[in-house]
Design an enzyme around this catalytic site. Structure first.
Site, PDB file in Angstrom:
ATOM      1  N   HIS A   9       8.160  -0.467  12.896  1.00  0.00           N
ATOM      2  CA  HIS A   9       7.010  -1.568  12.199  1.00  0.00           C
ATOM      3  C   HIS A   9       7.323  -2.931  11.871  1.00  0.00           C
ATOM      4  O   HIS A   9       8.349  -3.393  12.551  1.00  0.00           O
ATOM      5  CB  HIS A   9       6.802  -0.847  10.797  1.00  0.00           C
TER       6      HIS A   9
ATOM      7  N   ASP B  10       0.913  -1.252  -0.135  1.00  0.00           N
ATOM      8  CA  ASP B  10      -0.122   0.037  -0.011  1.00  0.00           C
ATOM      9  C   ASP B  10       0.903   1.003   0.238  1.00  0.00           C
ATOM     10  O   ASP B  10       0.483   2.317  -0.182  1.00  0.00           O
ATOM     11  CB  ASP B  10      -0.896  -0.040   1.168  1.00  0.00           C
TER      12      ASP B  10
END
Lengths: 311, 311
Positions: A142, A66
């Site tokens: 992350h 994304d």
């Protein structure tokens, strides 16, 4: 002397009918920098009136689809548009391999060079520099290696106050010395402090892009004093367990980072598709950091040019 | 008994602010088939009210980005949506390598299997078959190996005329024989021809997708009698030299293929971004083949179910 961020996509992984995956354009003095490049970016650039040929460089925070899937179409289209100058793409490993595969299968006869520049996601490092701007990596937390980016306008050169130059009858050498920041000693022996002779044409501005990431105190410290912060707020506070599990932040955590960094203004984005209405996230973030708002696709957020005639 | 094509993108390589790259959905009896998958397809599916989870299979005509770049986002999103059943993707070589690279770098932990099925672009071959449908490859003439697709509804099973069954007092064995297409000999010795006892619930329908390609007489012959043809018409006749050079068709050539194939109806698409107004292309195609129109994004084109109660 523009310094403006345009939001091309504010959705997290699953796009919604209304929201697109991550992509942002920073315009610094009409130099355009793309920050992340979700699917459909090339078309949204055009819809926002930004010519893809004007992009100076692309910065990809991490290799999740994304944030990346739009780069392939963009690379191809720039070739069809006849681009000749190299395109720099700053991205973590193994983007070099991803890029090589793309070029092999889809763009083997590209009219220009695509240059990969590695982003070492654990380091706070100068990635890009030109006359007006520095771009620094900001390590993030992350599920995969990820880095945010700090875009920092350089301190502009000193300008001379014409009236002061005339008043003191300065010569060329004295003017040059003043522009270098020196005080000037007149023939009379009187010293004129530099700030009487010069001014900065504008105050240097900064933009921090922090996505995707868990709450990071270190990131907040690295972008301390930033004028405009974009921080992901994938989830609301009630979904904080899910945020933790997936390596994302809540709106409250985004606000906490902005507060710690003493940011001027906060934009939140990268919203989960579960939130049809973004007011909940906006309310949460404003409870902690009042000068904040949910980034809206197609909107631009400007940091005005503040002149400093009188320091 | 739906048989409907929805246009998700009608643009050729360079998208315009209004037009998206190639993607189309065929709905056959609420089974959904994606035909080409340009960038942004997943979102346009949602905008057209088509749940990506309902896709039975994907057919990619050739490996140019404007027909392929949307597949990566679609694969990822189906994983995020929790897909468990395999997804079949029919595409020419080396899509197997492209897919393997994609999975390695972006979707190594996908919740479902993506199965690549080779399309041999030089062969007219049965690719897919189920109870209601056959899909055949149709060799095309492009700069890279390319195949179109012929979607052919199967001849439906015979239904019994209830009133005829009652009138002749047919038993179960006689009904079965009639449904197999046999004539029935009554006890009286009288033979009842099958067509008095049965009917086809609908006439089988077909859709041909022919893009990207130069004019191809062979393709026209292979889809002879097709109900609905989608043919690329990247250029107007005045740009036929450019069409030839780039391996594309003009609107006139598309019409000629439809005429040769004796198609029922023609949709043209895959328009070059140079044509802001599609009326020129539409006028050109209608001069030769009147039942034709420029495919409009977001519109659906249905082939109605024609019942054949009385053969």
């Amino acid at each position: 002397m523009t310094f403006r961020v345009t939001i091309l996509g504010n959705s997290s992984a699953t796009p919604t009918p209304e929201r697109n995956p991550s992509a942002h354009v920073l315009n610094v003095h009409e130099q355009f920098f793309l920050v992340d490049c979700g699917e459909g970016t090339q078309q949204r650039l055009i819809r926002c009136g930004i010519n893809p040929m004007k992009l100076q460089a692309v910065f990809l925070s991490h290799l999740h689809g994304d944030h990346v899937y739009g780069i392939f179409g963009l690379i191809s289209t720039l070739g069809l548009m006849g681009k000749r100058t190299p395109l720099q793409i700053f991205a973590p490993k193994p983007f070099d391999e991803v890029l090589a595969n793309h070029l092999r299968y889809f763009d083997s006869e590209l009219s220009y060079e695509v240059q990969w520049c590695e982003v070492e996601t654990r380091k706070h490092k100068l990635l890009f520099e030109n006359k007006t701007l520095e771009v620094w990596s900001v390590p993030l937390r992350h599920r995969v290696p990820a880095a945010g980016f700090l875009f920092q306008e350089k301190v502009p050169a000193l300008n001379l106050h014409k009236e002061a130059v005339e008043r003191y009858g300065l010569g060329i050498a004295q003017c040059r010395a003043a522009k270098r920041g020196e005080d000037i000693v007149l023939e009379s022996g009187v010293t004129i402090p530099n700030e009487e002779l010069t001014y900065r044409p504008y105050r240097e501005r900064s933009f921090a892009y922090l996505s995707d990431t868990l709450y990071s105190h270190r990131a907040a410290e690295l972008v301390s004093g930033v004028d405009l912060m974009y921080h992901e707020a994938t989830f609301a506070d009630e979904d904080r367990a899910l945020a933790k599990k997936t390596g994302h932040s809540t709106a409250r955590q985004a606000a906490q980072v902005a507060l710690t960094a003493r940011a001027g203004r906060l934009l939140i984005g990268h919203f989960s598709s579960r939130y049809k209405d973004l007011h909940l996230l906006e309310a949460e973030v404003r409870e902690i950091f009042s000068n904040s708002e949910a980034a809206i696709e197609g909107h631009s957020y400007e940091i005005p040019c503040m002149r400093e005639h009188f320091r």
